[in-house]
Design an enzyme around this catalytic site. Structure first.
Site, PDB file in Angstrom:
ATOM      1  N   PRO A   2       0.917  -1.088  -0.126  1.00  0.00           N
ATOM      2  CA  PRO A   2      -0.102   0.135  -0.157  1.00  0.00           C
ATOM      3  C   PRO A   2       0.902   1.235  -0.166  1.00  0.00           C
ATOM      4  O   PRO A   2       1.808   1.445   0.912  1.00  0.00           O
ATOM      5  CB  PRO A   2      -0.797  -0.042   1.371  1.00  0.00           C
ATOM      6  CG  PRO A   2      -0.716  -1.659   1.446  1.00  0.00           C
ATOM      7  CD  PRO A   2       0.429  -2.138   1.114  1.00  0.00           C
ATOM      8  N   GLU A   3       0.604   2.213  -0.828  1.00  0.00           N
ATOM      9  CA  GLU A   3       1.263   3.309  -1.098  1.00  0.00           C
ATOM     10  C   GLU A   3      -0.006   4.406  -0.823  1.00  0.00           C
ATOM     11  O   GLU A   3      -1.268   4.145  -0.478  1.00  0.00           O
ATOM     12  CB  GLU A   3       1.800   3.689  -2.129  1.00  0.00           C
ATOM     13  CG  GLU A   3       3.064   2.841  -2.695  1.00  0.00           C
ATOM     14  CD  GLU A   3       3.757   2.576  -3.933  1.00  0.00           C
ATOM     15  OE1 GLU A   3       3.964   3.953  -4.544  1.00  0.00           O
ATOM     16  OE2 GLU A   3       4.374   1.733  -4.379  1.00  0.00           O
ATOM     17  N   HIS A  91      -3.285 -15.385   8.604  1.00  0.00           N
ATOM     18  CA  HIS A  91      -2.515 -14.046   8.766  1.00  0.00           C
ATOM     19  C   HIS A  91      -3.064 -12.805   9.453  1.00  0.00           C
ATOM     20  O   HIS A  91      -2.635 -11.781   9.123  1.00  0.00           O
ATOM     21  CB  HIS A  91      -1.915 -13.602   7.377  1.00  0.00           C
ATOM     22  CG  HIS A  91      -1.165 -14.919   6.528  1.00  0.00           C
ATOM     23  ND1 HIS A  91      -0.379 -15.559   7.020  1.00  0.00           N
ATOM     24  CD2 HIS A  91      -1.788 -15.450   5.190  1.00  0.00           C
ATOM     25  CE1 HIS A  91      -0.124 -16.465   6.145  1.00  0.00           C
ATOM     26  NE2 HIS A  91      -0.736 -16.446   5.015  1.00  0.00           N
ATOM     27  N   ARG A 110       3.612 -10.837   6.291  1.00  0.00           N
ATOM     28  CA  ARG A 110       4.862 -10.583   6.476  1.00  0.00           C
ATOM     29  C   ARG A 110       4.995  -9.810   7.953  1.00  0.00           C
ATOM     30  O   ARG A 110       5.992  -9.579   8.298  1.00  0.00           O
ATOM     31  CB  ARG A 110       5.533  -9.705   5.590  1.00  0.00           C
ATOM     32  CG  ARG A 110       5.509 -10.652   4.071  1.00  0.00           C
ATOM     33  CD  ARG A 110       6.014 -10.060   3.022  1.00  0.00           C
ATOM     34  NE  ARG A 110       7.684  -9.879   3.441  1.00  0.00           N
ATOM     35  CZ  ARG A 110       8.499  -9.400   2.671  1.00  0.00           C
ATOM     36  NH1 ARG A 110       8.173  -8.866   1.239  1.00  0.00           N
ATOM     37  NH2 ARG A 110       9.813  -9.219   2.680  1.00  0.00           N
ATOM     38  N   ARG A 149      20.722  18.423  -4.208  1.00  0.00           N
ATOM     39  CA  ARG A 149      21.003  17.144  -3.803  1.00  0.00           C
ATOM     40  C   ARG A 149      21.418  16.234  -4.979  1.00  0.00           C
ATOM     41  O   ARG A 149      21.088  16.220  -6.107  1.00  0.00           O
ATOM     42  CB  ARG A 149      19.390  16.630  -3.538  1.00  0.00           C
ATOM     43  CG  ARG A 149      19.122  17.133  -2.243  1.00  0.00           C
ATOM     44  CD  ARG A 149      17.743  16.452  -1.797  1.00  0.00           C
ATOM     45  NE  ARG A 149      17.465  17.274  -0.434  1.00  0.00           N
ATOM     46  CZ  ARG A 149      17.717  16.356   0.586  1.00  0.00           C
ATOM     47  NH1 ARG A 149      18.095  15.225   0.563  1.00  0.00           N
ATOM     48  NH2 ARG A 149      17.378  16.875   1.906  1.00  0.00           N
TER      49      ARG A 149
END
Length: 268
Positions: A2-3, A91, A110, A149
DNA sequence: CCCGGAACCTGAAGGC
DNA sequence: TGCCTTCAGGTTCCGG
């Protein structure tokens, strides 16, 4: 994984279903997902808390509680939230029991996902950079982040302290759309490229939200549906496919320890 | 400051 | 077929 668009979709799907509900209890099936407070204090405080709304900041999901407390979650790599009633799937790492009988299942194969209960959101979210879909994210503000940068531009996009919510997939998509090589030093971008990348970031994130998030690997919406955003991807997870623009085979390299997909012909 | 690398985890995929 | 290795990526932390 998920973003921003996936977390926004979870929020939009869940909010109408849980706002106004009271949390009866939370069952922790994997205790280490709780960052703070202690398990005992968490279970005591969370009891009978009424949810008054939800929020999102970067990739963080926030349940706003009537008492002033906030339940903050992060899905990390493989987390998802499902609305259900009993029989949590395998899970499942935590179950939030609501007073109307429904349950929110925090599913996370995970075990990287995190949850915390705090009064002051700033202690968790204060370090985050600008929201890329907000009015504050102007071309000028974006350009300032790149000044001086030498880091690869992709590293800038993934740095949550600078811009909050972009992850690996949407970074690749934004760089492809603006024809910029992911390893270009940030400060080397021309004015035109900065404008193009700024627009591409907003475009790919909006498109992701419109398509209800990208379902690659473990992401599902709270009702169990898949998102469709991955169908719009031009390069992310498109190993061995030809570039949709010039047909050159897409390449996969490592940038900042992340698998990075790009077109060696289109992206300079 | 800035970077690289490890750790956290498990399931899927690839090699032999 | 099956075992073993590698890989996936968000964040934090540690060392150079």
């Amino acid at each position: 994984m998920p973003e921003l668009p996936e977390v926004e979709t979870i929020k939009n799907d869940l909010e109408p279903n849980v706002t106004g509900c009271t949390i009866k209890s939370v069952t922790l099936l994997w205790e280490r997902m709780l960052l703070q407070p202690s398990k005992d204090e968490f279970e005591r405080v969370i009891k009978n808390q009424k949810i008054i709304g939800m929020d999102r900041r970067g990739k963080y999901l926030i349940f706003k509680l009537e008492s002033g407390y906030n339940l903050i979650m992060h899905m990390r790599m493989s987390g998802s939230l499902m609305l259900g009633k009993g029989n949590p799937p395998p899970h499942t790492r935590a179950v939030i029991h609501l007073d109307d009988g429904t349950e929110i299942h925090f599913n996370d194969p995970r075990k990287f996902g995190k949850m915390q209960l705090v009064k002051d959101c700033e202690c968790v979210l204060g370090k985050l950079g600008v929201e890329p879909l907000s009015d504050e994210f102007t071309v000028k503000a974006f350009a300032r982040l790149l000044d001086n940068r030498k880091t690869a531009i992709k590293g800038i996009l993934l740095n949550q302290c600078l811009i909050a919510g972009i992850g690996n997939m949407y970074a690749d998509e934004a760089l492809f759309a603006s024809k910029i090589h992911p390893e270009r030093p940030a400060a080397s971008l021309t004015e035109g490229e900065k404008i193009a990348l700024h627009k591409a970031i907003r475009d790919v994130l909006w498109s992701g939200i419109k398509n209800k998030g990208a379902s690659v690997s473990n992401y599902f919406r709270p009702d169990g549906d898949s998102g469709a955003a991955q169908k719009q991807f031009k390069v992310a997870h498109c190993k061995d496919k030809p570039c949709p623009v010039c047909r050159t085979p897409l390449q996969r390299i490592r940038v900042h320890q992340r698998g990075t997909y790009f077109c060696p012909n289109c992206q300079k």
